[in-house]
Design an enzyme around this catalytic site. Structure first.
Site, PDB file in Angstrom:
ATOM      1  N   ARG A 173       3.920 -12.445   3.664  1.00  0.00           N
ATOM      2  CA  ARG A 173       3.342 -11.171   4.103  1.00  0.00           C
ATOM      3  C   ARG A 173       2.118 -10.820   3.277  1.00  0.00           C
ATOM      4  O   ARG A 173       1.186 -10.197   3.786  1.00  0.00           O
ATOM      5  CB  ARG A 173       4.367 -10.049   3.949  1.00  0.00           C
ATOM      6  CG  ARG A 173       5.454 -10.071   4.992  1.00  0.00           C
ATOM      7  CD  ARG A 173       6.254  -8.816   4.896  1.00  0.00           C
ATOM      8  NE  ARG A 173       5.350  -7.678   4.732  1.00  0.00           N
ATOM      9  CZ  ARG A 173       5.692  -6.500   4.216  1.00  0.00           C
ATOM     10  NH1 ARG A 173       6.904  -6.300   3.805  1.00  0.00           N
ATOM     11  NH2 ARG A 173       4.812  -5.521   4.108  1.00  0.00           N
TER      12      ARG A 173
ATOM     13  N   ARG B 134      10.952   5.803   1.338  1.00  0.00           N
ATOM     14  CA  ARG B 134       9.492   5.942   1.250  1.00  0.00           C
ATOM     15  C   ARG B 134       9.042   6.909   2.340  1.00  0.00           C
ATOM     16  O   ARG B 134       8.705   6.500   3.446  1.00  0.00           O
ATOM     17  CB  ARG B 134       8.816   4.571   1.398  1.00  0.00           C
ATOM     18  CG  ARG B 134       9.020   3.688   0.177  1.00  0.00           C
ATOM     19  CD  ARG B 134       8.434   2.317   0.381  1.00  0.00           C
ATOM     20  NE  ARG B 134       6.989   2.303   0.324  1.00  0.00           N
ATOM     21  CZ  ARG B 134       6.271   1.209   0.582  1.00  0.00           C
ATOM     22  NH1 ARG B 134       6.867   0.079   0.910  1.00  0.00           N
ATOM     23  NH2 ARG B 134       4.956   1.247   0.502  1.00  0.00           N
TER      24      ARG B 134
ATOM     25  N   ASP C 287       3.057  -2.725  -8.221  1.00  0.00           N
ATOM     26  CA  ASP C 287       3.083  -4.015  -7.521  1.00  0.00           C
ATOM     27  C   ASP C 287       3.028  -5.205  -8.478  1.00  0.00           C
ATOM     28  O   ASP C 287       3.072  -6.364  -8.038  1.00  0.00           O
ATOM     29  CB  ASP C 287       1.921  -4.088  -6.511  1.00  0.00           C
ATOM     30  CG  ASP C 287       2.115  -3.110  -5.366  1.00  0.00           C
ATOM     31  OD1 ASP C 287       3.247  -2.641  -5.175  1.00  0.00           O
ATOM     32  OD2 ASP C 287       1.121  -2.800  -4.679  1.00  0.00           O
TER      33      ASP C 287
ATOM     34  N   CYS D  73      12.879   0.840   3.564  1.00  0.00           N
ATOM     35  CA  CYS D  73      12.251  -0.217   2.797  1.00  0.00           C
ATOM     36  C   CYS D  73      13.212  -0.595   1.687  1.00  0.00           C
ATOM     37  O   CYS D  73      13.950   0.260   1.187  1.00  0.00           O
ATOM     38  CB  CYS D  73      10.947   0.329   2.249  1.00  0.00           C
ATOM     39  SG  CYS D  73      10.228  -0.636   0.973  1.00  0.00           S
TER      40      CYS D  73
ATOM     41  N   LYS E 282      -5.032  -7.501   0.135  1.00  0.00           N
ATOM     42  CA  LYS E 282      -4.164  -7.084   1.259  1.00  0.00           C
ATOM     43  C   LYS E 282      -4.180  -5.569   1.439  1.00  0.00           C
ATOM     44  O   LYS E 282      -4.399  -5.073   2.531  1.00  0.00           O
ATOM     45  CB  LYS E 282      -2.726  -7.542   0.997  1.00  0.00           C
ATOM     46  CG  LYS E 282      -1.708  -6.898   1.918  1.00  0.00           C
ATOM     47  CD  LYS E 282      -0.291  -7.333   1.643  1.00  0.00           C
ATOM     48  CE  LYS E 282       0.442  -6.507   0.607  1.00  0.00           C
ATOM     49  NZ  LYS E 282       0.985  -5.220   1.066  1.00  0.00           N
ATOM     50  N   ASN E 283      -3.982  -4.849   0.345  1.00  0.00           N
ATOM     51  CA  ASN E 283      -3.825  -3.403   0.489  1.00  0.00           C
ATOM     52  C   ASN E 283      -5.154  -2.690   0.714  1.00  0.00           C
ATOM     53  O   ASN E 283      -5.174  -1.510   1.061  1.00  0.00           O
ATOM     54  CB  ASN E 283      -3.085  -2.821  -0.718  1.00  0.00           C
ATOM     55  CG  ASN E 283      -1.620  -3.222  -0.699  1.00  0.00           C
ATOM     56  OD1 ASN E 283      -1.123  -3.735   0.315  1.00  0.00           O
ATOM     57  ND2 ASN E 283      -0.926  -3.033  -1.808  1.00  0.00           N
TER      58      ASN E 283
HETATM   59  N1  EPU Z   1       5.413   9.459  -1.366  1.00  0.00           N
HETATM   60  C1  EPU Z   1       5.967  10.620  -0.936  1.00  0.00           C
HETATM   61  N2  EPU Z   1       5.579  11.106   0.289  1.00  0.00           N
HETATM   62  C2  EPU Z   1       4.664  10.463   1.074  1.00  0.00           C
HETATM   63  C3  EPU Z   1       4.101   9.262   0.609  1.00  0.00           C
HETATM   64  C4  EPU Z   1       4.492   8.777  -0.616  1.00  0.00           C
HETATM   65  O1  EPU Z   1       6.795  11.218  -1.606  1.00  0.00           O
HETATM   66  O2  EPU Z   1       4.346  10.958   2.156  1.00  0.00           O
HETATM   67  C5  EPU Z   1       5.809   8.908  -2.674  1.00  0.00           C
HETATM   68  C6  EPU Z   1       6.423   7.515  -2.543  1.00  0.00           C
HETATM   69  O3  EPU Z   1       7.799   7.579  -2.245  1.00  0.00           O
HETATM   70  C7  EPU Z   1       6.121   6.916  -3.886  1.00  0.00           C
HETATM   71  C8  EPU Z   1       4.760   7.512  -4.228  1.00  0.00           C
HETATM   72  O4  EPU Z   1       4.634   8.680  -3.431  1.00  0.00           O
HETATM   73  O5  EPU Z   1       7.054   7.365  -4.824  1.00  0.00           O
HETATM   74  C9  EPU Z   1       3.576   6.588  -3.974  1.00  0.00           C
HETATM   75  O6  EPU Z   1       3.647   6.061  -2.663  1.00  0.00           O
HETATM   76  P1  EPU Z   1       2.338   5.685  -1.846  1.00  0.00           P
HETATM   77  O7  EPU Z   1       2.271   6.549  -0.633  1.00  0.00           O
HETATM   78  O8  EPU Z   1       1.157   5.706  -2.738  1.00  0.00           O
HETATM   79  O9  EPU Z   1       2.654   4.215  -1.384  1.00  0.00           O
HETATM   80  P2  EPU Z   1       2.076   3.544  -0.076  1.00  0.00           P
HETATM   81  O10 EPU Z   1       0.734   4.091   0.168  1.00  0.00           O
HETATM   82  O11 EPU Z   1       3.078   3.637   1.013  1.00  0.00           O
HETATM   83  C10 EPU Z   1       0.834   1.556  -1.214  1.00  0.00           C
HETATM   84  C11 EPU Z   1       0.905   0.055  -1.200  1.00  0.00           C
HETATM   85  C12 EPU Z   1       2.157  -0.412  -1.916  1.00  0.00           C
HETATM   86  C13 EPU Z   1       2.119   0.126  -3.350  1.00  0.00           C
HETATM   87  C14 EPU Z   1       1.974   1.653  -3.325  1.00  0.00           C
HETATM   88  C15 EPU Z   1       1.839   2.263  -4.691  1.00  0.00           C
HETATM   89  C16 EPU Z   1      -0.206  -0.591   0.833  1.00  0.00           C
HETATM   90  C17 EPU Z   1      -0.143  -1.218   2.164  1.00  0.00           C
HETATM   91  N3  EPU Z   1       0.920  -0.428   0.173  1.00  0.00           N
HETATM   92  O12 EPU Z   1       1.980   2.034  -0.516  1.00  0.00           O
HETATM   93  O13 EPU Z   1       2.081  -1.840  -1.959  1.00  0.00           O
HETATM   94  O14 EPU Z   1       3.285  -0.233  -4.020  1.00  0.00           O
HETATM   95  O15 EPU Z   1       0.818   2.026  -2.554  1.00  0.00           O
HETATM   96  O16 EPU Z   1       0.718   1.757  -5.338  1.00  0.00           O
HETATM   97  O17 EPU Z   1      -1.278  -0.286   0.357  1.00  0.00           O
HETATM   98  C18 EPU Z   1       2.876  -4.049  -1.975  1.00  0.00           C
HETATM   99  O18 EPU Z   1       1.730  -4.430  -1.757  1.00  0.00           O
HETATM  100  O19 EPU Z   1       3.796  -4.821  -2.309  1.00  0.00           O
HETATM  101  C19 EPU Z   1       3.193  -2.619  -1.831  1.00  0.00           C
HETATM  102  C20 EPU Z   1       4.419  -2.161  -1.667  1.00  0.00           C
END
Ligand code: EPU
Length: 489
Positions: A467, A122, A375, A117, A22-23
């Site tokens: 999802r 986030r 995850d 969320c 998915k991701n």
């Molecule tokens: N963060 C910031 N600022 C940003 C972005 C992130 O401070 O602009 C922080 C977040 O709050 C968090 C950390 O950085 O503490 C990591 O967040 P990240 O941006 O890596 O998360 P994401 O890219 O929004 C993806 C996955 C999530 C998974 C996370 C961490 C997808 C679609 N989502 O989210 O997957 O938990 O990386 O590995 O790829 C799931 O599949 O259930 C899911 C939530």
């Protein structure tokens, strides 16, 4: 609304195939906005999140259709609309990933902030910082991000207190590939899903180097061409299925589980007392197992390796690394490229979890890849309720991602929270009741707990599950679980 009903107590056994990731697929689908010509993706999982992003992409001028064999064809037909509005973005954070490609390809874009969320704040500040670092002019107006200006390229740093950002790296990367100059992303995310996105973009003609490291270097190109690409298997689904086998004391072979993507998970499970076998299953000559997509794969059609024919080999750590590691026995030596992550491929990695006498509690902290994935934190807590002793499970990516703890406690689990740590005391006999899923991975954790709980467990709000897991209850049923989906009145 549907709910899942489980009658616990049956050890699972058999083989099951994981679906495409998915991701990985969500940003790859967003990246199709950059491409001229047709893209064909294999191994795309059938999920609500995939339908949602396809709806968004359709509103942005992309045509998509599914072939009979499960491949997904995509082509941009018109580029007039560059507005991703809240109605389409709020359902899923990954939608925010259209910002980079829309800007790079169409010159400007307006994308709604994705909103909150259940597991805490986030932010998207790193996405915006990264895009500004390569030339974007960004304005925030009425809940929308407006982006314009030329994609110049530059040097950006995407680290934070929680590591890098997965989707932030994807956003900057997708814009930079069509940039005028060179971009360096320092502290880029190293997750296999980002590697998959890079490989896809490179297959379309992008020039990205340093793939899989913390420093990505991107030389902008004038255009990207269509290609055929297969998405990697879902490491989170694989981990969930392995834990389902373990929690029930069963023997489960998970096809498509790539040991190289699961090193931290297999390490913790092994320290807890789990035993594994792993190897590669090869296709019949001329057959391409992955072409139909992992999700469409019927495990019954994959040949079983007779035990006497199994040769000892080196651990299948993937293309880049090989080392003796982790498995109690390696059943088959890799002879060709693993399935997933590119074109072609005629062999599947698998991990088989063997019945274990007794699991011991172990500590774990989630971390960016190659650390233990956030995850799988909820599912791991569910597993640790059945292990002997105390386990400390610390969440370092999303310190608030613990809503499942209260629901697991309703099933009888003994878990305390202290800040970002859950303290799990096991083994505890769980007793089935009605529980509410709060997010995708929490749903999976509650289902794992339901598999061992006495009596009947009902997991409500399973739209969260839909999802991100393709037919999880069907897969578990094939492994012998007493589990069904019930339409709620
Ligand atoms: N963060 C910031 N600022 C940003 C972005 C992130 O401070 O602009 C922080 C977040 O709050 C968090 C950390 O950085 O503490 C990591 O967040 P990240 O941006 O890596 O998360 P994401 O890219 O929004 C993806 C996955 C999530 C998974 C996370 C961490 C997808 C679609 N989502 O989210 O997957 O938990 O990386 O590995 O790829 C799931 O599949 O259930 C899911 C939530």
């Amino acid at each position: 609304m549907d709910k899942i009903r489980i009658r616990g107590g049956r050890p699972l056994s058999g083989r099951v195939a994981v679906s495409g990731s998915k991701n990985a697929v969500l940003p790859i689908l967003a990246a199709c906005l950059l491409v001229e010509g047709e893209v064909i993706l294999d191994g795309v999982p059938i999920l609500e999140d995939v339908h949602n992003i396809l709806r968004l992409l359709e509103s942005l001028g992309m045509d998509s259709s599914w072939d009979k064999d499960g491949s997904l064809r995509l082509r941009v037909l018109e580029e007039e609309n560059s507005f991703a509005h809240y109605g389409l973005v709020r359902t899923m954070r990954a939608s925010f990933c259209v910002l980079g490609p829309l800007w790079a390809k169409r010159g400007r874009a307006v994308v709604s902030y994705p909103g909150g969320c259940v597991f805490g704040h986030r932010p998207v500040d790193l996405h915006l910082k990264g895009l500004e670092g390569i030339g974007a002019r960004i304005e925030r107006k009425k809940g929308d991000v407006h982006i314009s200006g030329p994609v110049l390229g530059g040097q950006v740093y995407l680290g934070s207190n929680f590591g890098s950002t997965v989707l932030g790296t994807a956003n900057v990367l997708m814009a930079a590939v069509l940039g005028r100059g060179e971009t360096t992303i320092d502290y880029a995310a190293q997750e296999p899903e980002i590697v998959d996105l890079c490989r896809f973009l490179n297959a379309c003609g992008a020039k990205i180097s340093g793939v899989g490291t913390h420093r990505l270097q991107i030389q902008g190109v004038a255009r990207l061409e269509g290609c055929r690409y297969r998405v990697i298997p879902d490491r989170i689904e694989a981990g969930t299925l392995l834990m389902a086998g373990l929690i029930t004391g069963g023997e489960v072979e998970v096809l498509g589980a790539r040991p190289d993507h699961l090193a931290a998970v297999l390490d913790r499970l092994r320290v807890a007392g789990a035993r594994f076998e792993m190897g590669w299953v090869e296709a019949e000559e001329g057959e391409d197992l992955g072409r139909r997509g992992m999700g469409g794969l019927d495990p019954a059609r994959v040949p079983v390796i007779p035990r006497q024919a199994q040769r000892p080999g080196r651990a299948p750590l993937g293309r880049d690394r090989e080392a003796p590691f982790l498995a109690d026995r390696i059943l088959y030596e890799r002879t060709s490229e693993p399935s997933g992550g590119g074109e072609g491929g005629d062999c599947f990695p698998f991990v088989r979890v063997l019945p274990s006498d007794q699991l011991q509690g172990v500590d774990v902290a989630t971390n960016p890849y190659p650390g233990f994935p956030t995850d799988l934190q909820a599912q791991f807590i569910a597993l640790m309720t059945q292990a002997h002793g105390v386990s400390l499970v610390t969440e370092k990516i999303y310190p608030e991602r613990f809503i499942h703890v209260a629901e697991l406690a309703r099933l009888g689990a003994r878990i305390r929270r202290e800040g970002p740590t859950a303290i799990v005391q096991g083994p505890e006999r769980l007793s089935g009741t009605t529980v509410m899923a709060s997010d995708l991975r929490a749903s999976a954790a509650l289902i794992l707990a339901g598999l061992v709980a006495e009596g009947s467990t009902e997991v409500r709000r399973v739209y969260h599950l839909d999802r991100g897991y393709e037919a999880l209850e069907k897969k578990l049923r094939k492994l012998g679980a007493e589990i069904e989906r019930v339409r709620e009145q």
